[in-house]
Design a protein around this motif. Structure first.
Motif, PDB file in Angstrom:
ATOM      1  N   GLU A  47       0.900  -0.833  -0.055  1.00 26.49           N
ATOM      2  CA  GLU A  47      -0.051   0.276   0.101  1.00 26.49           C
ATOM      3  C   GLU A  47       0.995   1.773  -0.262  1.00 26.49           C
ATOM      4  O   GLU A  47       1.267   1.521   1.008  1.00 26.49           O
ATOM      5  CB  GLU A  47      -1.305  -0.231   1.109  1.00 26.49           C
ATOM      6  N   SER A  52      -4.624   3.432   3.302  1.00 29.56           N
ATOM      7  CA  SER A  52      -5.640   2.279   2.778  1.00 29.56           C
ATOM      8  C   SER A  52      -7.197   2.695   2.234  1.00 29.56           C
ATOM      9  O   SER A  52      -7.133   4.232   2.658  1.00 29.56           O
ATOM     10  CB  SER A  52      -5.753   1.495   3.776  1.00 29.56           C
ATOM     11  N   LEU A  53      -8.245   2.775   2.198  1.00 33.20           N
ATOM     12  CA  LEU A  53      -9.471   2.327   1.754  1.00 33.20           C
ATOM     13  C   LEU A  53      -9.832   3.517   2.858  1.00 33.20           C
ATOM     14  O   LEU A  53     -10.503   4.761   2.886  1.00 33.20           O
ATOM     15  CB  LEU A  53     -10.056   1.861   1.699  1.00 33.20           C
ATOM     16  N   SER A  57     -11.407   7.678   3.412  1.00 30.96           N
ATOM     17  CA  SER A  57     -13.217   7.139   3.110  1.00 30.96           C
ATOM     18  C   SER A  57     -13.270   8.588   3.861  1.00 30.96           C
ATOM     19  O   SER A  57     -14.367   9.388   2.934  1.00 30.96           O
ATOM     20  CB  SER A  57     -13.998   5.956   4.214  1.00 30.96           C
ATOM     21  N   LYS A 106      -4.555  -3.508  -2.674  1.00 24.45           N
ATOM     22  CA  LYS A 106      -5.497  -4.294  -2.564  1.00 24.45           C
ATOM     23  C   LYS A 106      -6.968  -3.132  -2.439  1.00 24.45           C
ATOM     24  O   LYS A 106      -7.497  -3.360  -2.362  1.00 24.45           O
ATOM     25  CB  LYS A 106      -5.768  -4.739  -1.637  1.00 24.45           C
ATOM     26  N   GLU A 109     -10.424  -4.071  -4.736  1.00 27.56           N
ATOM     27  CA  GLU A 109     -10.642  -4.799  -4.034  1.00 27.56           C
ATOM     28  C   GLU A 109     -11.587  -4.457  -2.505  1.00 27.56           C
ATOM     29  O   GLU A 109     -12.275  -4.672  -2.377  1.00 27.56           O
ATOM     30  CB  GLU A 109     -10.290  -5.694  -3.486  1.00 27.56           C
ATOM     31  N   ASP A 110     -10.691  -4.016  -1.886  1.00 30.64           N
ATOM     32  CA  ASP A 110     -11.573  -2.716  -1.141  1.00 30.64           C
ATOM     33  C   ASP A 110     -12.814  -2.097  -1.188  1.00 30.64           C
ATOM     34  O   ASP A 110     -13.308  -1.599  -0.782  1.00 30.64           O
ATOM     35  CB  ASP A 110     -10.489  -2.209  -0.020  1.00 30.64           C
ATOM     36  N   GLN A 113     -15.597  -4.329  -2.240  1.00 28.10           N
ATOM     37  CA  GLN A 113     -16.265  -4.278  -0.781  1.00 28.10           C
ATOM     38  C   GLN A 113     -16.533  -3.266  -0.275  1.00 28.10           C
ATOM     39  O   GLN A 113     -18.345  -4.294   0.459  1.00 28.10           O
ATOM     40  CB  GLN A 113     -15.184  -5.030  -0.138  1.00 28.10           C
ATOM     41  N   GLU A 114     -16.746  -2.579  -0.084  1.00 26.13           N
ATOM     42  CA  GLU A 114     -17.641  -1.467   0.811  1.00 26.13           C
ATOM     43  C   GLU A 114     -18.447  -0.825  -0.562  1.00 26.13           C
ATOM     44  O   GLU A 114     -19.146   0.155   0.686  1.00 26.13           O
ATOM     45  CB  GLU A 114     -16.017  -0.170   0.626  1.00 26.13           C
TER      46      GLU A 114
END
Length: 175
Positions: A47, A52-53, A57, A106, A109-110, A113-114
């Motif tokens: 990452e 990260s996501l 956010s 990722k 992908e995250d 998923q969210e």
């Protein structure tokens, strides 16, 4: 040089500012990225910047207004990644998101998923990382949520003009 090494050099350069000149790896050369991802497999991920996501956010930003002589900073605001991209998770329609320089992150992908519907189209100049990511995300590719394309982000020769409404480069985000 490893991705971690590249990250450390960039952090040192940012810290040292213009006090010291440091060598810059040839980021613009595809062979650099092929070598960088040589030791990684499909399940490995890095990452960039540790972002990260969850970090994206909801975040703070400053609006800058530029005139011909200087920049002026306005108030600090809080926004979400969905508002920034003009594509919200759990949206009513599929909205393609172009992710430049995806590497083996990722983040895409995250996002699926969210609740982002995608498809998320991830682009990288490294054929090695595109192959690994395609293996890791095979089920997301099969159901139409994701796609991987080997292309140079400075040219995007695989895309026609006006094909995407949303483009994102995680490498341009900093904490």
């Amino acid at each position: 040089m490893s991705l971690r090494g590249r990250y450390l050099i960039d952090r040192m350069k940012k810290t040292l500012n213009n006090r010291l000149r440091m060598p810059v790896p040839p980021y613009h050369k595809p062979h650099y990225w092929e070598a960088a991802y040589q030791s990684f497999g499909p399940e490995d991920s890095v990452e960039w910047g540790g972002i990260s996501l969850a970090d994206l956010s909801e975040y703070e930003y400053q609006t800058l207004e530029w005139d011909s002589t200087r920049s002026q900073t306005n108030d600090t605001s809080i926004t979400t990644l969905g508002k920034t991209l003009s594509v919200e998770p759990q949206g009513e329609e599929d909205e393609p998101i172009l992710m430049l320089g995806c590497g083996n992150s990722k983040l895409g992908e995250d996002m699926i998923q969210e609740g982002w519907r995608g498809p998320i189209i991830q682009v990288d100049v490294s054929s090695r990382v595109i192959e690994s990511m395609s293996q890791r995300c095979a089920s997301l590719i099969t159901n139409g949520h994701m796609n991987f394309i080997e292309d140079d982000a400075t040219e995007l020769s695989a895309f026609r003009s006006g094909m995407m409404n949303c483009c994102f480069d995680k490498g341009k985000t900093y904490r």
